[in-house]
Design a protein around this motif. Structure first.
Motif, PDB file in Angstrom:
ATOM      1  N   ASP A  13       1.927   1.002   2.703  1.00 34.77           N
ATOM      2  CA  ASP A  13       2.269   1.283   4.099  1.00 34.77           C
ATOM      3  C   ASP A  13       3.594   0.608   4.410  1.00 34.77           C
ATOM      4  OD1 ASP A  13       0.296   2.268   6.660  1.00 34.77           O
ATOM      5  OD2 ASP A  13       2.103   1.150   7.198  1.00 34.77           O
ATOM      6  N   ILE A  14       4.313   1.154   5.371  1.00 32.16           N
ATOM      7  CA  ILE A  14       5.592   0.574   5.766  1.00 32.16           C
ATOM      8  C   ILE A  14       5.427  -0.652   6.655  1.00 32.16           C
ATOM      9  CG2 ILE A  14       5.900   1.967   7.871  1.00 32.16           C
ATOM     10  CD1 ILE A  14       8.865   2.274   7.040  1.00 32.16           C
ATOM     11  N   ASP A  15       4.250  -0.806   7.253  1.00 34.12           N
ATOM     12  CA  ASP A  15       3.988  -1.859   8.238  1.00 34.12           C
ATOM     13  C   ASP A  15       3.335  -3.069   7.563  1.00 34.12           C
ATOM     14  OD1 ASP A  15       3.273  -3.451  10.355  1.00 34.12           O
ATOM     15  OD2 ASP A  15       2.313  -1.858  11.513  1.00 34.12           O
ATOM     16  N   PRO A  16       3.992  -4.231   7.552  1.00 31.15           N
ATOM     17  CA  PRO A  16       3.403  -5.416   6.918  1.00 31.15           C
ATOM     18  C   PRO A  16       2.052  -5.824   7.516  1.00 31.15           C
ATOM     19  CG  PRO A  16       5.738  -5.770   7.350  1.00 31.15           C
ATOM     20  CD  PRO A  16       5.357  -4.495   8.060  1.00 31.15           C
ATOM     21  N   ALA A  17       1.862  -5.581   8.814  1.00 29.60           N
ATOM     22  CA  ALA A  17       0.560  -5.906   9.413  1.00 29.60           C
ATOM     23  C   ALA A  17      -0.538  -5.051   8.799  1.00 29.60           C
ATOM     24  CB  ALA A  17       0.617  -5.702  10.927  1.00 29.60           C
ATOM     25  N   ALA A  18      -0.222  -3.781   8.521  1.00 30.86           N
ATOM     26  CA  ALA A  18      -1.204  -2.890   7.914  1.00 30.86           C
ATOM     27  C   ALA A  18      -1.525  -3.323   6.489  1.00 30.86           C
ATOM     28  CB  ALA A  18      -0.674  -1.450   7.930  1.00 30.86           C
ATOM     29  N   THR A  19      -0.495  -3.629   5.703  1.00 32.17           N
ATOM     30  CA  THR A  19      -0.766  -3.993   4.313  1.00 32.17           C
ATOM     31  C   THR A  19      -1.486  -5.336   4.220  1.00 32.17           C
ATOM     32  OG1 THR A  19       1.525  -4.807   4.124  1.00 32.17           O
ATOM     33  CG2 THR A  19       1.065  -2.601   3.305  1.00 32.17           C
ATOM     34  N   ARG A  20      -1.231  -6.236   5.151  1.00 32.59           N
ATOM     35  CA  ARG A  20      -1.979  -7.493   5.174  1.00 32.59           C
ATOM     36  C   ARG A  20      -3.473  -7.218   5.389  1.00 32.59           C
ATOM     37  NH1 ARG A  20       0.643  -9.793   8.949  1.00 32.59           N
ATOM     38  NH2 ARG A  20      -0.772  -9.281  10.659  1.00 32.59           N
ATOM     39  N   CYS A  21      -3.754  -6.302   6.303  1.00 34.58           N
ATOM     40  CA  CYS A  21      -5.142  -5.937   6.580  1.00 34.58           C
ATOM     41  C   CYS A  21      -5.746  -5.172   5.402  1.00 34.58           C
ATOM     42  CB  CYS A  21      -5.192  -5.089   7.853  1.00 34.58           C
ATOM     43  SG  CYS A  21      -6.842  -4.700   8.449  1.00 34.58           S
ATOM     44  N   ALA A  22      -4.973  -4.258   4.817  1.00 39.69           N
ATOM     45  CA  ALA A  22      -5.475  -3.458   3.703  1.00 39.69           C
ATOM     46  C   ALA A  22      -5.871  -4.329   2.524  1.00 39.69           C
ATOM     47  CB  ALA A  22      -4.410  -2.440   3.279  1.00 39.69           C
ATOM     48  N   ARG A  23      -5.149  -5.416   2.281  1.00 35.21           N
ATOM     49  CA  ARG A  23      -5.498  -6.295   1.153  1.00 35.21           C
ATOM     50  C   ARG A  23      -6.925  -6.815   1.285  1.00 35.21           C
ATOM     51  NH1 ARG A  23      -0.002  -7.704   1.814  1.00 35.21           N
ATOM     52  NH2 ARG A  23       1.178  -7.015  -0.026  1.00 35.21           N
ATOM     53  N   ARG A  76      -2.489   4.499  22.450  1.00 37.09           N
ATOM     54  CA  ARG A  76      -1.104   4.384  22.921  1.00 37.09           C
ATOM     55  C   ARG A  76      -0.679   2.933  23.117  1.00 37.09           C
ATOM     56  NH1 ARG A  76      -2.024   6.924  27.259  1.00 37.09           N
ATOM     57  NH2 ARG A  76      -1.860   5.201  28.759  1.00 37.09           N
ATOM     58  N   GLU A  77      -1.591   2.107  23.589  1.00 34.80           N
ATOM     59  CA  GLU A  77      -1.234   0.739  23.951  1.00 34.80           C
ATOM     60  C   GLU A  77      -1.563  -0.292  22.878  1.00 34.80           C
ATOM     61  OE1 GLU A  77      -3.110  -0.055  27.669  1.00 34.80           O
ATOM     62  OE2 GLU A  77      -2.094   1.586  28.721  1.00 34.80           O
ATOM     63  N   HIS A  78      -2.410   0.063  21.930  1.00 35.74           N
ATOM     64  CA  HIS A  78      -2.892  -0.956  20.993  1.00 35.74           C
ATOM     65  C   HIS A  78      -2.671  -0.624  19.523  1.00 35.74           C
ATOM     66  CE1 HIS A  78      -4.786  -3.185  24.252  1.00 35.74           C
ATOM     67  NE2 HIS A  78      -5.272  -2.041  24.704  1.00 35.74           N
ATOM     68  N   GLU A  79      -2.118   0.547  19.223  1.00 27.81           N
ATOM     69  CA  GLU A  79      -1.860   0.896  17.832  1.00 27.81           C
ATOM     70  C   GLU A  79      -0.365   1.096  17.630  1.00 27.81           C
ATOM     71  OE1 GLU A  79      -5.979   2.931  16.326  1.00 27.81           O
ATOM     72  OE2 GLU A  79      -4.556   4.255  17.327  1.00 27.81           O
ATOM     73  N   PRO A  80       0.147   0.812  16.428  1.00 20.64           N
ATOM     74  CA  PRO A  80       1.598   0.880  16.209  1.00 20.64           C
ATOM     75  C   PRO A  80       2.134   2.304  16.315  1.00 20.64           C
ATOM     76  CG  PRO A  80       0.437   0.540  14.131  1.00 20.64           C
ATOM     77  CD  PRO A  80      -0.585   0.392  15.221  1.00 20.64           C
ATOM     78  N   LEU A  81       3.298   2.438  16.926  1.00 20.58           N
ATOM     79  CA  LEU A  81       3.909   3.755  17.103  1.00 20.58           C
ATOM     80  C   LEU A  81       4.161   4.430  15.761  1.00 20.58           C
ATOM     81  CD1 LEU A  81       5.131   5.791  19.129  1.00 20.58           C
ATOM     82  CD2 LEU A  81       7.317   4.573  18.871  1.00 20.58           C
TER      83      LEU A  81
END
Length: 267
Positions: free
Chosen positions: A125-135, A185-190
């Motif tokens: 994923d391009i988003d570091p927050a996502a890949t941190r969670c995915a790990r 819209r307010e809580h997930e990354p664009l």
């Protein structure tokens, strides 16, 4: 000291119902099961009433029979995407190498690995927050997680070896992002929602590059909307993929399946 006295379920249900939660009883049950103290339960209820998605309140989402950890700022896996997993397993039941592109929390990759058994799993994923969670979510399956823009994130050694390539790409047209429910819209990354002018920018990019990464007969699967389906199919076929689509009325899910050279698309 945190209060350990039990929280009356009826009061939690009443608070959630007053906030407009349609499934107040179910949500109350999940919150009370996740909370370790009454103070924590009260705080969870407050966050839910303020509009935080339930999954982010309790810290997990149910997906494909798994409990997937989710964090604020990470796309919450939708139950309809379980249909994409089902279609991937039907197309490639003996897959040995799986890539979960645009992985978000890693839910799709984790569900595929759980069903397939011993596989080489990669999530990106391009988003570091996502890949941190995915790990956290693919660790039990020995998954490898990469941060970067689409295929640029993947090791070159995967070229020509991928049996299942899933890409839960963003597919909301830019002009319609503002019409999404507030929870998204307010809580997930664009970056996990906005698919460009017609919603298919990322889908086209994935379809174009996918054949170079697929093993002979390997498959690419992408979720889209029923309205976007003709253009999505055109993008897959334009990339040289044998293409079909699948629709689940029960889950309100549309998936495009493309198979690389040497393979047969299974109906």
């Amino acid at each position: 000291m945190p209060s350990l006295s039990p929280v009356p379920p009826a009061s939690v249900v009443a608070a959630l119902r007053a906030a407009g939660c349609v499934f107040a009883e179910d949500e109350a049950r999940l919150i009370l099961a996740a909370a370790r103290t009454s103070d924590e339960a009260a705080a969870m209820v407050d966050r839910r009433v303020a509009g935080l998605p339930l999954e982010l309140v309790v810290g997990h989402a149910e997906f494909g029979g798994l409990r997937i950890a989710v964090e604020p700022g990470v796309f919450v896996p939708r139950r309809r995407t379980e249909f994409l997993v089902e279609q991937a397993l039907a197309q490639a039941p003996d897959a040995a190498v799986v890539v979960d592109l645009c992985c978000g929390s890693g839910a799709v990759g984790a569900a595929l690995a759980a069903a397939l058994g011993r596989v080489e799993l990669h999530a990106a994923d391009i988003d570091p927050a996502a890949t941190r969670c995915a790990r956290r979510n693919v660790a039990a399956f020995g998954g490898h997680v990469h941060t970067g823009d689409l295929f640029a994130a993947l090791p070159d050694a995967l070229r020509g070896r991928v049996d299942i390539l899933t890409a839960n790409v963003p597919y909301v047209p830019s002009a319609e992002v503002g019409l999404l429910p507030a929870e998204a819209r307010e809580h997930e990354p664009l970056v996990a929602l906005d698919g460009g002018t017609d919603g298919l920018d990322i889908l086209r990019a994935v379809a174009t590059a996918a054949p170079g990464w697929l093993a002979p007969g390997g498959c690419l699967l992408v979720e889209t909307s029923e309205r976007q389906l003709p253009s999505a199919v055109e993008a897959f076929r334009g990339a040289g993929l044998e293409t079909r689509s699948a629709y689940s009325e029960e889950m309100y899910a549309t998936v495009v399946i493309g198979v690389g050279s040497g393979g047969v698309v299974r109906s």
